[in-house]
Scaffold this active site. Structure first.
Site, PDB file in Angstrom:
ATOM      1  CD  GLU A   1      -0.204  -4.242   1.679  1.00 54.23           C
ATOM      2  OE1 GLU A   1       0.314  -5.374   1.869  1.00 54.23           O
ATOM      3  OE2 GLU A   1       0.386  -3.165   1.924  1.00 54.23           O
TER       4      GLU A   1
ATOM      5  CG  ASP B   1      -6.207  -0.564   4.696  1.00 53.13           C
ATOM      6  OD1 ASP B   1      -5.995  -1.585   5.362  1.00 53.13           O
ATOM      7  OD2 ASP B   1      -5.319   0.061   4.082  1.00 53.13           O
TER       8      ASP B   1
ATOM      9  CG  ASP C   1      -4.876  -3.115   2.381  1.00 51.07           C
ATOM     10  OD1 ASP C   1      -4.884  -4.342   2.177  1.00 51.07           O
ATOM     11  OD2 ASP C   1      -4.064  -2.548   3.130  1.00 51.07           O
TER      12      ASP C   1
ATOM     13  CG  HIS D   1       2.540  -1.617   4.426  1.00 54.27           C
ATOM     14  ND1 HIS D   1       1.913  -2.824   4.238  1.00 54.27           N
ATOM     15  CD2 HIS D   1       2.985  -1.627   5.714  1.00 54.27           C
ATOM     16  CE1 HIS D   1       1.969  -3.532   5.362  1.00 54.27           C
ATOM     17  NE2 HIS D   1       2.613  -2.845   6.255  1.00 54.27           N
TER      18      HIS D   1
ATOM     19  CG  ASP E   1      -2.394   1.740   5.490  1.00 52.27           C
ATOM     20  OD1 ASP E   1      -2.066   1.025   6.457  1.00 52.27           O
ATOM     21  OD2 ASP E   1      -2.774   1.257   4.399  1.00 52.27           O
TER      22      ASP E   1
ATOM     23  CG  ASP F   1      -5.349  -5.315   4.951  1.00 52.73           C
ATOM     24  OD1 ASP F   1      -6.239  -4.454   5.081  1.00 52.73           O
ATOM     25  OD2 ASP F   1      -4.135  -5.058   5.148  1.00 52.73           O
TER      26      ASP F   1
ATOM     27  CG  HIS G   1      -2.328   0.554   0.827  1.00 51.91           C
ATOM     28  ND1 HIS G   1      -3.449   0.355   1.578  1.00 51.91           N
ATOM     29  CD2 HIS G   1      -2.733   1.352  -0.217  1.00 51.91           C
ATOM     30  CE1 HIS G   1      -4.477   0.983   1.020  1.00 51.91           C
ATOM     31  NE2 HIS G   1      -4.067   1.600  -0.068  1.00 51.91           N
TER      32      HIS G   1
ATOM     33  CG  HIS H   1      -4.098  -2.189   8.622  1.00 51.57           C
ATOM     34  ND1 HIS H   1      -4.222  -3.126   7.610  1.00 51.57           N
ATOM     35  CD2 HIS H   1      -3.748  -2.866   9.736  1.00 51.57           C
ATOM     36  CE1 HIS H   1      -3.950  -4.325   8.097  1.00 51.57           C
ATOM     37  NE2 HIS H   1      -3.658  -4.205   9.386  1.00 51.57           N
TER      38      HIS H   1
HETATM   39  N1  LIG Z   1      -1.184  -1.384   4.130  1.00 56.10           N
HETATM   40  C1  LIG Z   1      -1.177  -2.158   5.202  1.00 56.10           C
HETATM   41  N2  LIG Z   1      -1.502  -3.419   5.132  1.00 56.10           N
HETATM   42  N3  LIG Z   1      -0.807  -1.590   6.343  1.00 56.10           N
HETATM   43  C2  LIG Z   1      -0.661  -2.251   7.592  1.00 56.10           C
HETATM   44  C3  LIG Z   1      -0.116  -1.312   8.641  1.00 56.10           C
HETATM   45  C4  LIG Z   1       0.025  -1.972   9.966  1.00 56.10           C
HETATM   46  C5  LIG Z   1       0.489  -1.065  11.085  1.00 56.10           C
HETATM   47  N4  LIG Z   1      -0.510  -0.090  11.420  1.00 56.10           N
HETATM   48  C6  LIG Z   1       1.802  -0.365  10.724  1.00 56.10           C
HETATM   49  O1  LIG Z   1       1.826   0.839  10.623  1.00 56.10           O
HETATM   50  O2  LIG Z   1       2.797  -1.015  10.526  1.00 56.10           O
HETATM   51 MN   LIG Z   2      -3.429  -0.524   3.587  1.00 57.64          MN
HETATM   52 MN   LIG Z   3      -4.383  -2.983   5.449  1.00 55.24          MN
END
Ligand SMILES: NC(=[NH2+])NCCC[C@H](N)C(=O)O
Ligand SMILES: [Mn+2]
Ligand SMILES: [Mn+2]
Length: 324
Positions: free
Chosen positions: A294, A143, A249, A160, A147, A251, A115, A145
């Site tokens: 992702e 997502d 994303d 990411h 990010d 996920d 990402h 998350h």
């Molecule tokens: N694009 C993603 N899958 N991001 C996951 C980030 C997970 C976590 N918040 C980090 O900053 O490391």
């Molecule tokens: Mn993401």
């Molecule tokens: Mn994510």
């Protein structure tokens, strides 16, 4: 199967033109394999379906870019960021590629990659839309998350987890090769950002979201209101007169549907909820760009094909595939 969409796009040139950028880049996180996603998605027939079933005219260089010529010899952590020079260089180049498509009025589809690449895609769309139409874009970030870590709030140092902070100007940039190419002016306003599907947000990120009043629909909101009402509220916040960049994303989906991804989180969207989000964004007629990121086919040997199929489905829905 299906006929070309009857929705006429508001911010694109006529003729169903689609720019495709395939980005085999994994340096925004630590697990190898996410760079193989574009090839896997294309081999699964995605681009053929967009052309033959949905009637798009494709503009694609038939390459999966790995940007190997841009890779620095040495890339030590800096301000806690891992691979900062590589991510900065790749996203700068990618921003230009996306910009070139978008300035011709093409819808731009970017197949990632992790990402972190959204730093490049959103920057490219934002610049092109500003130049072509004098408008700001909105971003729908689907997502698990947020990010939106800055280098200083991130625990992992993985970029990411930081793209939104760079795009909105929360993360400070420095010299050109440390994201300084993004410039002083934010590429995205925090007011024009909407999240859907959140369920794993870091402490520092929660503080940022609260302090800036960012519009976010977590899985809790989806449970409470249902995905139909959530999409009404999300699109209501953006309004009907704003070009939309959808950054998806994989996920965001529950691992049941998309197990092959680097940071899976249980309790996510069903595949139908994901597809519904994409369908609703298509129906606005305001979509100008989409990222799918992702997908990591090398994780979960068993689940890779499922994840790839889910990814293809999300893209088809955002680009106008319908059930009937
Ligand atoms: N694009 C993603 N899958 N991001 C996951 C980030 C997970 C976590 N918040 C980090 O900053 O490391
Ligand atoms: Mn993401
Ligand atoms: Mn994510």
């Amino acid at each position: 199967m299906t006929s070309p969409s009857t929705i006429s796009p508001k911010f694109l040139s006529a003729g169903n033109e689609l720019g495709v950028v395939a980005v085999g880049f994994s340096g925004g996180q630590c697990k190898p394999g996410v760079d193989a996603a574009p090839t896997a998605l294309i081999q699964a027939g995605l681009l053929t379906q967009l052309k033959e079933d949905l009637g798009y005219t494709l503009h694609h260089d038939d390459k999966v870019h790995n940007y190997s010529s841009l890779m620095p010899h040495s890339d030590p952590s800096y301000r806690n960021m891992k691979n900062p020079l590589a991510v900065s260089a790749v996203t700068q180049q990618l921003a230009t590629q996306v910009y070139e498509h978008a300035k011709h009025g093409r819808l731009v589809l970017t197949l990632g990659g992790d990402h972190s690449i959204a730093i490049g895609t959103v920057a490219g769309t934002s610049r092109a839309i500003k130049e072509r139409l004098g408008r700001e874009i909105a971003v729908i970030w689907v997502d698990a998350h947020a990010d939106i870590n800055t280098p200083e709030t991130s625990d992992s140092g993985n970029i990411h987890g930081m793209p939104v902070a760079f795009l909105t100007g929360l993360a400070k940039v420095e010299k050109n090769e440390m994201f300084g190419w993004l410039g002083e002016e934010p590429k995205l306003s925090l007011k024009k950002l909407v999240y859907i599907g959140l369920r794993d947000v870091d402490k520092g990120e929660k503080k940022i979201l609260r302090e800036h009043g960012v519009r976010a629909f977590s899985m809790h909101d989806i449970d409470r209101y249902g995905i139909g009402r959530v999409m009404e509220m999300a699109l209501g916040h953006i309004g009907t007169d704003t070009p939309i960049h959808l950054s998806f994303d994989v996920d965001a989906l529950d691992p049941q549907w998309a197990p092959s991804t680097g940071t899976p989180v249980r309790g996510g969207l069903t595949l139908r909820e994901g597809d519904y989000i994409a369908e609703c964004v298509h129906e606005t007629g305001s979509l100008v760009a989409m990222d799918l990121v992702e997908v990591n086919p090398s994780l979960e040997a068993m689940g890779a094909q499922e994840t790839i199929r889910a990814g293809c489905s999300l893209v088809r829905c955002a680009l106008g595939d319908t059930l009937l």
